[in-house]
Design a protein around this motif. Structure first.
Motif, PDB file in Angstrom:
ATOM      1  N   VAL A  27       0.838  -1.196   0.000  1.00 24.81           N
ATOM      2  CA  VAL A  27       0.000   0.000   0.000  1.00 24.81           C
ATOM      3  C   VAL A  27       0.876   1.250   0.000  1.00 24.81           C
ATOM      4  O   VAL A  27       0.642   2.191  -0.764  1.00 24.81           O
ATOM      5  N   VAL A  28       1.914   1.224   0.823  1.00 26.95           N
ATOM      6  CA  VAL A  28       2.811   2.384   0.888  1.00 26.95           C
ATOM      7  C   VAL A  28       3.500   2.602  -0.458  1.00 26.95           C
ATOM      8  O   VAL A  28       3.614   3.726  -0.945  1.00 26.95           O
ATOM      9  N   ARG A  29       3.953   1.520  -1.072  1.00 29.20           N
ATOM     10  CA  ARG A  29       4.616   1.626  -2.374  1.00 29.20           C
ATOM     11  C   ARG A  29       3.694   2.237  -3.414  1.00 29.20           C
ATOM     12  O   ARG A  29       4.087   3.108  -4.192  1.00 29.20           O
ATOM     13  N   VAL A  30       2.471   1.751  -3.439  1.00 27.47           N
ATOM     14  CA  VAL A  30       1.513   2.247  -4.429  1.00 27.47           C
ATOM     15  C   VAL A  30       1.280   3.739  -4.234  1.00 27.47           C
ATOM     16  O   VAL A  30       1.331   4.517  -5.189  1.00 27.47           O
ATOM     17  N   LEU A  31       1.069   4.147  -2.980  1.00 25.13           N
ATOM     18  CA  LEU A  31       0.806   5.566  -2.730  1.00 25.13           C
ATOM     19  C   LEU A  31       2.047   6.407  -3.019  1.00 25.13           C
ATOM     20  O   LEU A  31       1.952   7.529  -3.503  1.00 25.13           O
ATOM     21  N   ASP A  32       3.208   5.847  -2.729  1.00 23.41           N
ATOM     22  CA  ASP A  32       4.447   6.577  -2.994  1.00 23.41           C
ATOM     23  C   ASP A  32       4.672   6.759  -4.491  1.00 23.41           C
ATOM     24  O   ASP A  32       5.276   7.743  -4.919  1.00 23.41           O
ATOM     25  N   GLY A  33       4.152   5.833  -5.263  1.00 27.70           N
ATOM     26  CA  GLY A  33       4.332   5.919  -6.704  1.00 27.70           C
ATOM     27  C   GLY A  33       3.252   6.722  -7.413  1.00 27.70           C
ATOM     28  O   GLY A  33       3.309   6.913  -8.629  1.00 27.70           O
ATOM     29  N   ALA A  34       2.283   7.221  -6.666  1.00 29.28           N
ATOM     30  CA  ALA A  34       1.186   7.980  -7.272  1.00 29.28           C
ATOM     31  C   ALA A  34       1.447   9.477  -7.149  1.00 29.28           C
ATOM     32  O   ALA A  34       2.129   9.915  -6.233  1.00 29.28           O
ATOM     33  N   ASP A  35       0.898  10.238  -8.070  1.00 24.19           N
ATOM     34  CA  ASP A  35       1.109  11.686  -8.021  1.00 24.19           C
ATOM     35  C   ASP A  35      -0.131  12.426  -7.555  1.00 24.19           C
ATOM     36  O   ASP A  35      -0.240  13.627  -7.680  1.00 24.19           O
ATOM     37  N   ARG A  36      -1.073  11.648  -7.027  1.00 27.44           N
ATOM     38  CA  ARG A  36      -2.307  12.250  -6.510  1.00 27.44           C
ATOM     39  C   ARG A  36      -2.947  11.250  -5.565  1.00 27.44           C
ATOM     40  O   ARG A  36      -2.583  10.064  -5.579  1.00 27.44           O
ATOM     41  N   PRO A  37      -3.890  11.698  -4.735  1.00 26.78           N
ATOM     42  CA  PRO A  37      -4.584  10.778  -3.819  1.00 26.78           C
ATOM     43  C   PRO A  37      -5.329   9.713  -4.606  1.00 26.78           C
ATOM     44  O   PRO A  37      -5.909   9.998  -5.654  1.00 26.78           O
ATOM     45  N   LEU A  38      -5.311   8.494  -4.099  1.00 25.86           N
ATOM     46  CA  LEU A  38      -5.953   7.378  -4.792  1.00 25.86           C
ATOM     47  C   LEU A  38      -7.147   6.851  -4.005  1.00 25.86           C
ATOM     48  O   LEU A  38      -7.150   6.863  -2.773  1.00 25.86           O
ATOM     49  N   THR A  39      -8.134   6.363  -4.733  1.00 24.09           N
ATOM     50  CA  THR A  39      -9.273   5.721  -4.080  1.00 24.09           C
ATOM     51  C   THR A  39      -8.846   4.321  -3.629  1.00 24.09           C
ATOM     52  O   THR A  39      -7.827   3.795  -4.081  1.00 24.09           O
ATOM     53  N   ILE A  43      -5.985   1.786  -5.313  1.00 22.54           N
ATOM     54  CA  ILE A  43      -4.882   1.187  -4.562  1.00 22.54           C
ATOM     55  C   ILE A  43      -4.881  -0.324  -4.751  1.00 22.54           C
ATOM     56  O   ILE A  43      -3.844  -0.934  -5.029  1.00 22.54           O
ATOM     57  N   ALA A  44      -6.052  -0.936  -4.626  1.00 20.54           N
ATOM     58  CA  ALA A  44      -6.142  -2.386  -4.790  1.00 20.54           C
ATOM     59  C   ALA A  44      -5.751  -2.787  -6.201  1.00 20.54           C
ATOM     60  O   ALA A  44      -5.034  -3.777  -6.404  1.00 20.54           O
ATOM     61  N   GLU A  45      -6.203  -2.012  -7.168  1.00 23.41           N
ATOM     62  CA  GLU A  45      -5.909  -2.317  -8.567  1.00 23.41           C
ATOM     63  C   GLU A  45      -4.398  -2.269  -8.829  1.00 23.41           C
ATOM     64  O   GLU A  45      -3.823  -3.187  -9.399  1.00 23.41           O
ATOM     65  N   ARG A  46      -3.766  -1.211  -8.373  1.00 24.25           N
ATOM     66  CA  ARG A  46      -2.330  -1.043  -8.633  1.00 24.25           C
ATOM     67  C   ARG A  46      -1.476  -1.995  -7.799  1.00 24.25           C
ATOM     68  O   ARG A  46      -0.332  -2.265  -8.143  1.00 24.25           O
ATOM     69  N   GLY A  47      -2.030  -2.475  -6.695  1.00 26.41           N
ATOM     70  CA  GLY A  47      -1.263  -3.389  -5.855  1.00 26.41           C
ATOM     71  C   GLY A  47      -1.569  -4.852  -6.124  1.00 26.41           C
ATOM     72  O   GLY A  47      -1.041  -5.733  -5.468  1.00 26.41           O
ATOM     73  N   LYS A  48      -2.417  -5.089  -7.105  1.00 25.04           N
ATOM     74  CA  LYS A  48      -2.851  -6.448  -7.398  1.00 25.04           C
ATOM     75  C   LYS A  48      -1.673  -7.371  -7.703  1.00 25.04           C
ATOM     76  O   LYS A  48      -1.628  -8.525  -7.283  1.00 25.04           O
ATOM     77  N   VAL A  57      -6.802  -3.945   1.743  1.00 24.33           N
ATOM     78  CA  VAL A  57      -6.498  -2.526   1.548  1.00 24.33           C
ATOM     79  C   VAL A  57      -7.235  -1.712   2.597  1.00 24.33           C
ATOM     80  O   VAL A  57      -6.652  -0.857   3.264  1.00 24.33           O
ATOM     81  N   TYR A  58      -8.512  -1.986   2.756  1.00 25.49           N
ATOM     82  CA  TYR A  58      -9.300  -1.265   3.744  1.00 25.49           C
ATOM     83  C   TYR A  58      -8.715  -1.437   5.138  1.00 25.49           C
ATOM     84  O   TYR A  58      -8.529  -0.473   5.883  1.00 25.49           O
ATOM     85  N   ARG A  59      -8.430  -2.686   5.495  1.00 22.45           N
ATOM     86  CA  ARG A  59      -7.918  -2.929   6.849  1.00 22.45           C
ATOM     87  C   ARG A  59      -6.552  -2.287   7.044  1.00 22.45           C
ATOM     88  O   ARG A  59      -6.262  -1.720   8.098  1.00 22.45           O
ATOM     89  N   ASN A  60      -5.714  -2.351   6.031  1.00 28.09           N
ATOM     90  CA  ASN A  60      -4.385  -1.776   6.170  1.00 28.09           C
ATOM     91  C   ASN A  60      -4.414  -0.255   6.240  1.00 28.09           C
ATOM     92  O   ASN A  60      -3.625   0.357   6.950  1.00 28.09           O
ATOM     93  N   LEU A  61      -5.319   0.332   5.517  1.00 28.59           N
ATOM     94  CA  LEU A  61      -5.407   1.794   5.549  1.00 28.59           C
ATOM     95  C   LEU A  61      -5.779   2.277   6.940  1.00 28.59           C
ATOM     96  O   LEU A  61      -5.314   3.331   7.380  1.00 28.59           O
ATOM     97  N   VAL A  62      -6.592   1.512   7.640  1.00 32.08           N
ATOM     98  CA  VAL A  62      -6.948   1.886   9.011  1.00 32.08           C
ATOM     99  C   VAL A  62      -5.693   1.931   9.884  1.00 32.08           C
ATOM    100  O   VAL A  62      -5.455   2.889  10.620  1.00 32.08           O
ATOM    101  N   VAL A  63      -4.872   0.904   9.758  1.00 31.49           N
ATOM    102  CA  VAL A  63      -3.640   0.835  10.554  1.00 31.49           C
ATOM    103  C   VAL A  63      -2.652   1.920  10.129  1.00 31.49           C
ATOM    104  O   VAL A  63      -2.069   2.610  10.962  1.00 31.49           O
ATOM    105  N   LEU A  64      -2.501   2.078   8.831  1.00 35.32           N
ATOM    106  CA  LEU A  64      -1.545   3.069   8.322  1.00 35.32           C
ATOM    107  C   LEU A  64      -1.971   4.487   8.676  1.00 35.32           C
ATOM    108  O   LEU A  64      -1.132   5.342   8.955  1.00 35.32           O
TER     109      LEU A  64
END
Lengths: 150, 150
Positions: A27-39, A43-48, A57-64
């Motif tokens: 999840v962190v990698r995906v967000l780090d590689g994006a140039d804008r906020p992602l839905t 995130i799930a699509e790019r991390g597939k 993704v949902y559960r991890n975002l809560v922790v992150l």
DNA sequence: TTTACTGCAAAGGGTTTGCAACATG
DNA sequence: CATGTTGCAAACCCTTTGCAGTAAA
């Protein structure tokens, strides 16, 4: 992709008492590689390819989010969007929100404006008993792509 | 309750080619009587005595929004909130968003800050091809009630 | 080895929609 | 009267959760 970001994020997650699993790193990698906020879907699509699944993704975002690694970004429609926390990126910015397609992009505000906003934040805190965590100066409108599509 | 607001709202609705039904008037009345943005549920609840039903609230809000009578307010959680459009109330303001309970309350920003924000809006419009409809300067944090509850 | 984390699928909750009855201009 | 609007209930979609298996410290 900045590996330093991946490491710093891991530090925060473990400091918060959680494991830095491959899913969370993804999840962190995906967000780090994006140039804008992602839905969450984006995130799930790019991390597939790294085995990411939507429910995780949902559960991890809560922790992150509670670990201060990611920040929730409020857009226009009701779908949640996330970006890396500014504490990790050292890049304070604001958002352009398209009320047509819902996409959120970044922009920086002039220093003079940031100063004026900080002052307003201090005022509100002292006069209204509201404890401010964050200010958002977002612009709602129509993005270039949606304008062209008309 | 300002009857002038009810009338002005009706003018906009009919100008937009829609009927100003009792249900739509009820939504306007409810929002006019509130001191903060309301969720769709709150609107339906407060308009129940006038025969308002949730599904009609949703449908009417779509019409009222496109007619420039109400404005969508983006909060913290995913539930939609609405208030009367500033064009009707002549009361430009911003929002305090509680990230704990989700409630949204109003506050006014100093004129100096408003001027700085307008300047930033003009810059973005000219340099990024983004057509700005509205700016939001919202503060996220913990409201007094939620602070007390801890 | 212990226990947090993951995947899957099912449940949950807010929002949207189809249809027949109704009210508005 | 013609047609936009409403109520009801079902459909929808995004998000959350239970459970058994897996992986991290």
């Amino acid at each position: 992709m900045k590996s330093t970001t991946i490491v710093a994020a891991g530090q925060r997650v473990t400091d918060a008492g959680h494991r830095y699993s491959t899913g969370r790193q993804a999840v962190v990698r995906v967000l780090d590689g994006a140039d804008r906020p992602l839905t969450t879907n984006e995130i799930a699509e790019r991390g597939k390819k790294h085995g990411l699944v939507l429910s995780s993704v949902y559960r991890n975002l809560v922790v992150l989010e509670s670990s201060g690694v990611v920040a929730r970004v409020v857009g226009w429609d009701d779908s949640l969007r996330y970006e890396l926390a500014e504490a990790l990126t050292d890049h304070h910015h604001h958002h352009l929100v398209c009320v047509e397609c819902g996409i959120v992009t970044d922009f920086e505000a002039p220093a003079r404006l940031e100063k004026a906003m900080s002052q307003a934040v201090a005022d509100v805190t002292s006069t209204m008993g509201f404890q401010v965590h964050n200010h958002r100066f977002d612009l709602e409108g129509i993005c270039a792509k949606c304008r062209a599509a008309k």
